[in-house]
Each structure stands twice: as structure tokens, then as C-alpha cells.
Scaffold this motif. Sequence first.
Motif, short mmCIF file in Angstrom:
data_model
loop_
_atom_site.label_atom_id
_atom_site.label_comp_id
_atom_site.label_asym_id
_atom_site.label_seq_id
_atom_site.Cartn_x
_atom_site.Cartn_y
_atom_site.Cartn_z
N UNK A 242 -1.85 28.36 31.55
CA UNK A 242 -1.28 28.58 30.23
C UNK A 242 -1.32 30.05 29.80
N UNK A 243 -2.47 30.72 29.86
CA UNK A 243 -2.47 32.14 29.47
C UNK A 243 -1.59 32.99 30.39
N UNK A 244 -1.54 32.63 31.65
CA UNK A 244 -0.70 33.35 32.60
C UNK A 244 0.77 33.21 32.21
N UNK A 245 1.18 32.01 31.83
CA UNK A 245 2.57 31.77 31.46
C UNK A 245 2.93 32.50 30.17
N UNK A 246 1.98 32.65 29.27
CA UNK A 246 2.25 33.31 27.99
C UNK A 246 2.54 34.80 28.20
N UNK A 247 1.81 35.43 29.11
CA UNK A 247 1.99 36.87 29.32
C UNK A 247 2.76 37.17 30.61
N UNK B 34 0.94 39.56 39.76
CA UNK B 34 0.34 38.38 39.14
C UNK B 34 1.08 37.11 39.57
N UNK B 35 2.37 37.21 39.80
CA UNK B 35 3.13 36.06 40.28
C UNK B 35 2.64 35.64 41.67
N UNK B 36 2.41 36.61 42.53
CA UNK B 36 1.90 36.31 43.88
C UNK B 36 0.49 35.73 43.80
N UNK C 12 -3.07 30.92 44.07
CA UNK C 12 -3.97 30.00 43.36
C UNK C 12 -3.44 28.58 43.42
N UNK C 13 -2.15 28.41 43.11
CA UNK C 13 -1.55 27.08 43.14
C UNK C 13 -1.50 26.53 44.56
N UNK C 14 -1.29 27.40 45.55
CA UNK C 14 -1.30 26.96 46.95
C UNK C 14 -2.68 26.42 47.32
#
Length: 118
Positions: free
Chosen positions: A78-83, A91-93, A98-100
Motif C-alpha cells: 500500500x505505501x509503495x503504491x501511494x508513492x 523500486x519497481x524492480x 519481493x512479490x516473486x
Amino acid sequence: MLAEYWPVLLFLGIATGLGLVLLVIGLLVGPRRPESEKLSPYECGFEAFEDARMQFDVRYYLLAILFIIFDLEIAFLFPWAVVFQHIGIVALIEMALFLLLLVIGFAYVWKKGALEWE
């Protein structure tokens, strides 16, 4: 400087006072009908155990831990998506990695049968 904290202290005082007043009103006005059924300990819809040291299936704890792990990913997403617009491709990588790792962990747990309930 303490004057800046006055609204916060006032809010906390009013909230505490209102909470206490509502509790006292509930105790004074609320009905009291104690019964043996109401006073008995409640454990997940079935009768209480004889001994508090009875063994439980480890799957309950495993499922709870898995829920916490996969629930905490939202705390990072959530905080990542906000900023997202301001942090760039690095940060996308990092979030993709992280999701992987979460997906690999989920696949591992699924393969081991931890999500299967008998």
C-alpha cells in the motif's frame, strides 16, 4: 510550546471521559441475567476442554502464521503504491522481487499441502 499540544490533550481527555461515562452507564442500566451457559468459557463453538494443556493440531498455528505473512504484504504494497510515481524504476524492480519471493513461498506452502484442510 505546550500550547500546541492542548488540542491533543483535550481530545484525549474528552475521549477517555466519554468512554468511561458510556461504560458506567452500560453497567448501571444494562440487564443482568447471569446463567450457567453465559458464565461458561467459550472455545470456538464447542465445549470447553477438561485440561488447558491439551494438544492442538499444528495446522491451526501454521494457517495463522501463513495468514499473517500474506497479510503483511499489504503493509508493504500500500505505501509503495501511494508513492509509486515518485520512486522510479528501481523500486519497481525491488517490489517485483519481493512479490516473486512471496509467490515462491506460496507455491512452496501449497506444494507441501499446508493449505489443505481435512
